[in-house]
Design a protein around this motif. Sequence first.
Motif, PDB file in Angstrom:
ATOM      1  N   GLY A 144       0.568  -0.910   0.044  1.00 35.76           N
ATOM      2  CA  GLY A 144      -0.111   0.039  -0.091  1.00 35.76           C
ATOM      3  C   GLY A 144       0.630   1.134  -0.047  1.00 35.76           C
ATOM      4  N   ARG A 145       2.190   1.039  -0.302  1.00 34.83           N
ATOM      5  CA  ARG A 145       2.962   2.327  -0.156  1.00 34.83           C
ATOM      6  C   ARG A 145       2.859   3.006  -1.599  1.00 34.83           C
ATOM      7  N   PHE A 146       2.929   4.331  -1.592  1.00 34.25           N
ATOM      8  CA  PHE A 146       3.143   5.160  -2.643  1.00 34.25           C
ATOM      9  C   PHE A 146       4.628   4.852  -3.220  1.00 34.25           C
ATOM     10  N   VAL A 147       4.749   4.662  -4.414  1.00 38.96           N
ATOM     11  CA  VAL A 147       6.090   4.505  -5.179  1.00 38.96           C
ATOM     12  C   VAL A 147       6.082   5.551  -6.275  1.00 38.96           C
ATOM     13  N   PRO A 148       7.022   6.611  -5.986  1.00 37.72           N
ATOM     14  CA  PRO A 148       7.021   7.706  -7.186  1.00 37.72           C
ATOM     15  C   PRO A 148       7.723   6.956  -8.486  1.00 37.72           C
ATOM     16  N   GLY A 149       7.301   7.641  -9.634  1.00 34.04           N
ATOM     17  CA  GLY A 149       8.073   7.057 -10.756  1.00 34.04           C
ATOM     18  C   GLY A 149       8.698   8.226 -11.424  1.00 34.04           C
ATOM     19  N   TRP A 150       9.252   8.178 -12.627  1.00 34.68           N
ATOM     20  CA  TRP A 150      10.130   9.035 -13.173  1.00 34.68           C
ATOM     21  C   TRP A 150       9.956  10.530 -13.259  1.00 34.68           C
ATOM     22  N   ILE A 151       8.315  10.969 -13.283  1.00 40.29           N
ATOM     23  CA  ILE A 151       8.098  12.324 -13.373  1.00 40.29           C
ATOM     24  C   ILE A 151       8.006  12.975 -12.007  1.00 40.29           C
ATOM     25  N   TYR A 152       7.534  11.906 -11.171  1.00 40.49           N
ATOM     26  CA  TYR A 152       7.388  12.564  -9.680  1.00 40.49           C
ATOM     27  C   TYR A 152       8.734  12.721  -9.008  1.00 40.49           C
ATOM     28  N   GLN A 153       9.875  11.652  -9.431  1.00 33.95           N
ATOM     29  CA  GLN A 153      11.102  11.733  -9.116  1.00 33.95           C
ATOM     30  C   GLN A 153      11.919  13.134  -9.387  1.00 33.95           C
ATOM     31  N   ILE A 154      11.726  13.464 -10.546  1.00 33.99           N
ATOM     32  CA  ILE A 154      12.007  14.616 -11.328  1.00 33.99           C
ATOM     33  C   ILE A 154      11.439  15.812 -10.439  1.00 33.99           C
ATOM     34  N   ARG A 155      10.367  15.769 -10.435  1.00 30.95           N
ATOM     35  CA  ARG A 155       9.501  17.039  -9.637  1.00 30.95           C
ATOM     36  C   ARG A 155      10.339  17.143  -8.273  1.00 30.95           C
ATOM     37  N   ASN A 156      10.419  15.934  -7.450  1.00 33.84           N
ATOM     38  CA  ASN A 156      10.965  15.928  -6.184  1.00 33.84           C
ATOM     39  C   ASN A 156      12.122  16.505  -6.049  1.00 33.84           C
ATOM     40  N   SER A 157      13.171  16.301  -7.016  1.00 35.81           N
ATOM     41  CA  SER A 157      14.353  16.935  -7.146  1.00 35.81           C
ATOM     42  C   SER A 157      14.353  18.323  -7.126  1.00 35.81           C
ATOM     43  N   VAL A 158      13.309  19.154  -7.493  1.00 34.02           N
ATOM     44  CA  VAL A 158      13.281  20.424  -7.671  1.00 34.02           C
ATOM     45  C   VAL A 158      13.210  20.965  -6.451  1.00 34.02           C
ATOM     46  N   GLY A 159      12.368  20.422  -5.408  1.00 31.07           N
ATOM     47  CA  GLY A 159      12.482  20.634  -4.090  1.00 31.07           C
ATOM     48  C   GLY A 159      10.992  21.681  -4.006  1.00 31.07           C
ATOM     49  N   SER A 160      11.192  22.817  -3.429  1.00 36.06           N
ATOM     50  CA  SER A 160      10.029  23.740  -3.230  1.00 36.06           C
ATOM     51  C   SER A 160       9.909  24.720  -4.250  1.00 36.06           C
ATOM     52  N   GLY A 161      10.765  24.405  -5.264  1.00 36.71           N
ATOM     53  CA  GLY A 161      10.729  25.415  -6.474  1.00 36.71           C
ATOM     54  C   GLY A 161       9.453  24.886  -7.528  1.00 36.71           C
TER      55      GLY A 161
END
Length: 366
Positions: free
Chosen positions: A265-282
């Motif tokens: 039941g755990r959310f697993v981020p894929g490519w575009i989510y990982q890209i978004r997460n790397s931007v941080g708060s921007g």
Amino acid sequence: MNLLAQAGSEARVFVFGSVFGGTGASSIPVIPTALKEAVSISSQNTLDLSKVKFGSTLLTEYFTFTAPDDNQKSKERVIADANNFAMNSQAALQFYQDDPTVKSVYKKLYHIGWPLQSINVSDGSTTTITGGAEQKNACHVVELMCACAAYDFFSLDNNALDGTTKEAEYLYRAIPFSGNTFDFTGQDFVGTKGEVFMNKLGAMLSLSHIILTKHQAAYGMAGIKGLLSRFKEQKIDAYDSLTDQQAKELDEYFKRFAYDINRAGRFVPGWIYQIRNSVGSGGFMFRPEAFPDGASLKNVDPGNIFIDEKHKWDNSFFGNRYDNFISKTVSDSRCLPKTKQKVNTVKEKFLAHIYNGITIAQKFNI
């Protein structure tokens, strides 16, 4: 090698190289020489390497990891140490500035860096993974920028690569940066084709939410098949021959592109989510609400992912953009696959139909 030979004077090679670890940095000046030597011993090729145009990224440090301990250093002997990344980058760039192969063979060198604090990719284990198949770092926005550098290189006309200068040209693009954060737009990645890029990437993100959440592929259901059922309600049956295996493969692709919910039941981020997460708060082209996770997924609106309100999909009478998209937009004859889209298989035509519909719904002027 055969493809390069067939391309002749149109041949281009783009090298994705990082310059802070060692392997990538040392390969950049070696690859053209290696290709030249391969040509010299091959009776199958007539490639004139002097006609091949080379480009490369020069990607400086953007991640770090826990330094390997003395025991691991002794055991592996040759191992990367993140404490040296900044110095490695400087040394490599100074070397390229004087290296005759780099200066004479490469046409464009795209210098890409990350001014924020490097992301620590250590997984908490006792052994530091510094490379190879076991190093599975999350995707990063600078890697997407590297892909866009390659796109730029292959999109340039020959005049831009056959200029008067005989030495490599160093290129960079400044991204709006304020308060220790970035604000990425489509133009930052691909210049004047920024709206086309945002439309295409946005269409993929919206379709991912439709497949994974609206039709629950992320929860183990048959997402593509669910969408096909909605098509049949609109009397669209041109894609009924799409096989269960093809549908399953598409479901899996969208999970890797966007997200999945694992068996626990755990959310697993894929490519575009990982890209978004790397931007941080921007900012990263889309509204923060376009990237829900966990329980908030059930409230996602695939028709409202852009910051600019004009790209919202039209609403239905009951306020449901997705239902309006299915009941009205996909039935529009403008959604039918176009000859210029070069689609042949049922799967390709199906995806083209959806893409055309989402493009209409997003109202981009492209």
